[in-house]
Design an enzyme around this catalytic site. Structure first.
Site, PDB file in Angstrom:
ATOM      1  N   ASP A  39      41.332  46.041  47.611  1.00 32.85           N
ATOM      2  CA  ASP A  39      42.570  45.830  46.860  1.00 32.85           C
ATOM      3  C   ASP A  39      43.526  47.333  47.854  1.00 32.85           C
ATOM      4  OD1 ASP A  39      45.572  45.940  44.856  1.00 32.85           O
ATOM      5  OD2 ASP A  39      43.479  44.725  43.747  1.00 32.85           O
ATOM      6  N   ASP A  92      48.247  45.710  46.984  1.00 32.89           N
ATOM      7  CA  ASP A  92      49.512  45.538  46.281  1.00 32.89           C
ATOM      8  C   ASP A  92      50.751  45.532  45.801  1.00 32.89           C
ATOM      9  OD1 ASP A  92      48.487  46.160  42.967  1.00 32.89           O
ATOM     10  OD2 ASP A  92      49.713  48.443  43.516  1.00 32.89           O
ATOM     11  N   GLU A 103      50.635  41.489  46.887  1.00 34.36           N
ATOM     12  CA  GLU A 103      51.040  40.909  45.375  1.00 34.36           C
ATOM     13  C   GLU A 103      52.805  41.055  45.849  1.00 34.36           C
ATOM     14  OE1 GLU A 103      50.744  41.843  40.911  1.00 34.36           O
ATOM     15  OE2 GLU A 103      50.637  44.051  42.676  1.00 34.36           O
ATOM     16  N   HIS A 153      43.915  40.387  36.934  1.00 31.44           N
ATOM     17  CA  HIS A 153      43.656  41.328  36.084  1.00 31.44           C
ATOM     18  C   HIS A 153      45.006  41.917  35.062  1.00 31.44           C
ATOM     19  CE1 HIS A 153      45.257  43.430  39.109  1.00 31.44           C
ATOM     20  NE2 HIS A 153      45.192  44.281  38.979  1.00 31.44           N
ATOM     21  N   ASP A 154      46.236  41.993  35.910  1.00 34.26           N
ATOM     22  CA  ASP A 154      47.257  41.733  34.539  1.00 34.26           C
ATOM     23  C   ASP A 154      47.450  40.683  33.831  1.00 34.26           C
ATOM     24  OD1 ASP A 154      47.809  44.066  36.356  1.00 34.26           O
ATOM     25  OD2 ASP A 154      48.150  43.426  37.703  1.00 34.26           O
TER      26      ASP A 154
HETATM   27  C1  GLC Z   1      49.983  46.144  40.059  1.00 32.22           C
HETATM   28  C2  GLC Z   1      48.447  45.569  40.034  1.00 32.22           C
HETATM   29  C3  GLC Z   1      48.437  46.446  39.121  1.00 32.22           C
HETATM   30  C4  GLC Z   1      49.222  48.021  38.834  1.00 32.22           C
HETATM   31  C5  GLC Z   1      50.347  48.324  39.034  1.00 32.22           C
HETATM   32  C6  GLC Z   1      50.821  49.422  39.479  1.00 32.22           C
HETATM   33  O1  GLC Z   1      50.489  44.818  39.962  1.00 32.22           O
HETATM   34  O2  GLC Z   1      48.143  44.538  39.245  1.00 32.22           O
HETATM   35  O3  GLC Z   1      46.900  46.921  37.767  1.00 32.22           O
HETATM   36  O4  GLC Z   1      48.466  47.984  37.775  1.00 32.22           O
HETATM   37  O5  GLC Z   1      50.219  47.214  40.312  1.00 32.22           O
HETATM   38  O6  GLC Z   1      49.747  49.883  40.869  1.00 32.22           O
END
Ligand code: GLC
Ligand code: CA
Length: 543
Positions: free
Chosen positions: A101, A197, A239, A313-314
């Site tokens: 990541d 991310d 993402e 995980h979110d």
């Molecule tokens: C992404 C991650 C999340 C995190 C956010 C800030 O959305 O998946 O877990 O809190 O970015 O880094």
């Protein structure tokens, strides 16, 4: 250079590990790298090709590792760099690949860059971050203003997430070069790519409040690609929560795409009230879900490539969110048959392969800062405790962050000590050991599904054709190439559903979560039924 690359990630099955909660090897209640190493054969046996590790870099853990204070160190709670090298090597020895990541929209406020930056307005690192004399109206994703006052240098700094995650200023070329250096250092360690991310945010222009998909996004993605990925055999998945399906298709299209895949969120935002954010619940309308997938499959059929995911995980556990826990085994399998029958690369989030469910914790059992913040914020708005908890039970990120349930021993076999977050109490009933031994379990079903995906090219290259788009509870689609045809049937209903499928008579059922139902003029599908039917030139298909 870049030419004739084997696009191995197109046929790969990718498994996301959330290291904090996967497996604890040294009994401190926190998952770690040696824990992961001890479970590689479990993943290989499932049919996994690529592991994606959520962040394991040095971090104060304000946002569970998504706040990095040193990109080139492993946080001691996870192990050492030697452990990481061992993990890379062993993963490769198993014939799998591993991606990390990469969190480069922001750092931790404890990163040396930020520490130097805040020393004074003249610091050479000042411009690595985003500063202003006055805040504007932009809110943080985790609630409250996106600006925090920094007393030493007397300005506000910008943070789209927690105040301990200051946003980096990608408009600074030196910063971008530092980031490329870090990325290349990791790639030289032998990893096979990155999940990037919130990478849709790096092109932002804070003044004009253009955040996701901002004016500089394409330029920076291109530069990033040229400096780090173009000449290597690695994969990238970005993402991009704020991105449209159209843009995701553009970014992943062409012979040299900016990113190989994108996670965009249209399909998993359908249980939210539009524009009111994730906590305002709305019942999922299946016809909307079908429309969204239909669009994704069509737009990215020849141009671009889909990532197939329902959880991470979110996000809450898929079965608790879109299925029915009273039909846990049936609906877990149904949801992932619906998803993995499509074109794209399947992503499995840890625990989904054994049908793990969400949690209904008391507020003091939650650990996620977003959840704790929203509890405060909604309490101030005078919502009742019960109302707030209803949203939290449905949507909290901790739903998917409880320890992996390995067996029925104390703490679910995850650790010998009390874990950093409570175990879901249903671990006696739901755990990997029990599920794998059950011929009717989710694990063996996933395994068979992955094998099928690799046996028939139509999964990779077949087109997508939605059947009966207005049916409120059946999701049926066809996949077709020149030689083969699939029909994927999934019922989101807890009743028997009848439908005329006489056009598909004679197709062979190759997998189902229940006894196969024949396709006929009056097919009657039991609750949460799912199956894949096949017809092709290959007559050797057998169950
Ligand atoms: C992404 C991650 C999340 C995190 C956010 C800030 O959305 O998946 O877990 O809190 O970015 O880094
Ligand atoms: Ca540990």
């Amino acid at each position: 250079m870049g030419k004739n690359k084997v696009e191995w990630w197109k046929t790969a099955i990718i498994y996301q590990i959330y290291p904090l909660s996967f497996m604890d090897s040294n009994s401190d209640g926190i998952g770690d790298l040696q824990g992961i190493i001890s479970k590689l054969s479990y993943l290989k046996n499932l049919g996994i090709d690529v592991i994606w590790l959520s962040p394991v870099y040095q971090s104060p853990m304000d946002d569970n590792g998504y706040d990095i204070s040193d990109y080139l160190k492993i946080d001691p709670i996870f192990g050492t760099m030697k452990d990481m090298q061992e993990l890379i090597k062993q993963t490769h020895d198993f014939g799998m690949k591993i991606i990390m990541d990469l969190v480069v929209n922001h750092t931790s406020d404890e990163h040396p860059w930020f520490k130097f930056a805040k020393e004074s307005k003249n610091s050479p690192y000042r411009d690595f971050y985003i500063w202003n004399d006055q805040p504007n109206e932009i809110d943080s994703v985790f609630g409250g203003s996106a600006w925090t006052y920094e007393g030493q240098s007397e300005q506000y700094y910008f943070h789209l997430f927690s105040h301990k995650q200051p946003d980096l200023n990608w408009q600074n070329k030196k910063l971008r070069e530092e980031i490329y250096r870090i990325i290349n250092w990791w790639l030289d360690q032998g990893i096979d790519g990155f999940r990037l991310d919130v990478i849709d945010l790096i092109g932002k222009d804070v003044k004009s409040k253009m955040l996701s998909d901002g004016p500089f996004l394409i330029e920076y993605l291109n530069e990033l690609n040229q400096n780090c990925f173009a000449n290597r055999d690695v994969m990238t998945v970005g993402e991009m929560p704020g991105l449209s399906i159209e843009r995701a298709a553009e970014i992943t299209a062409g012979e040299h795409p900016l990113l190989n895949m994108v996670f965009q969120f249209t399909h998993i935002s359908l249980d939210e009230m539009p524009n009111l954010g994730k906590w305002a619940l709305k019942k999922l309308d299946l016809t909307e879900l079908k429309q969204v997938f239909n669009k994704m499959q069509h737009l990215m059929y020849r141009n671009g490539w889909n990532s197939l995911f329902l959880a991470n995980h979110d996000q809450p556990r898929a079965v608790s969110r879109f299925g029915d826990i009273n039909y846990r085994l049936e609906s877990s399998k149904m949801l992932y048959t619906m998803l993995y029958g499509m074109q794209g690369t399947p992503y499995v989030y840890q625990g989904e392969e054994i049908g793990m469910t969400g949690i209904d914790f008391e507020i003091n059992q939650y650990r996620d800062l977003e959840t704790l913040n929203i509890y405060e914020i909604l309490s101030k708005k005078k919502l009742s405790h019960d109302e707030i908890m209803k949203s939290i039970h449905m949507k909290s990120r901790d739903n998917s962050r409880t320890p992996f349930q390995w067996d029925d021993q104390p703490y679910a076999g995850f650790s010998k000590s009390k874990p950093w977050i409570d175990v879901n109490l249903n671990y006696i009933e739901i755990n990997a050991k029990k599920d794998i031994e059950d011929p009717n379990g989710v694990y063996l079903y996933f395994k068979k599904l992955f094998k099928l995906r690799k046996s028939f090219p139509v999964f990779e290259n077949g087109n997508f054709n939605l059947i009966d788009r207005n049916h409120p509870s059946l999701f049926i689609y066809e996949r077709k190439n020149e030689k083969e045809k699939l029909l994927i049937v999934s019922s989101f209903s807890n009743l028997v559903e009848r439908i005329d499928l006489s056009n598909y008579r004679g197709m062979k059922c190759i997998i189902s979560n229940q006894e196969c139902i024949e396709l006929s003029k009056d097919s009657q599908f039991p609750p949460f039924y799912t199956a894949i039917y096949y017809k092709g030139s290959d007559s050797s298909v057998n169950d």
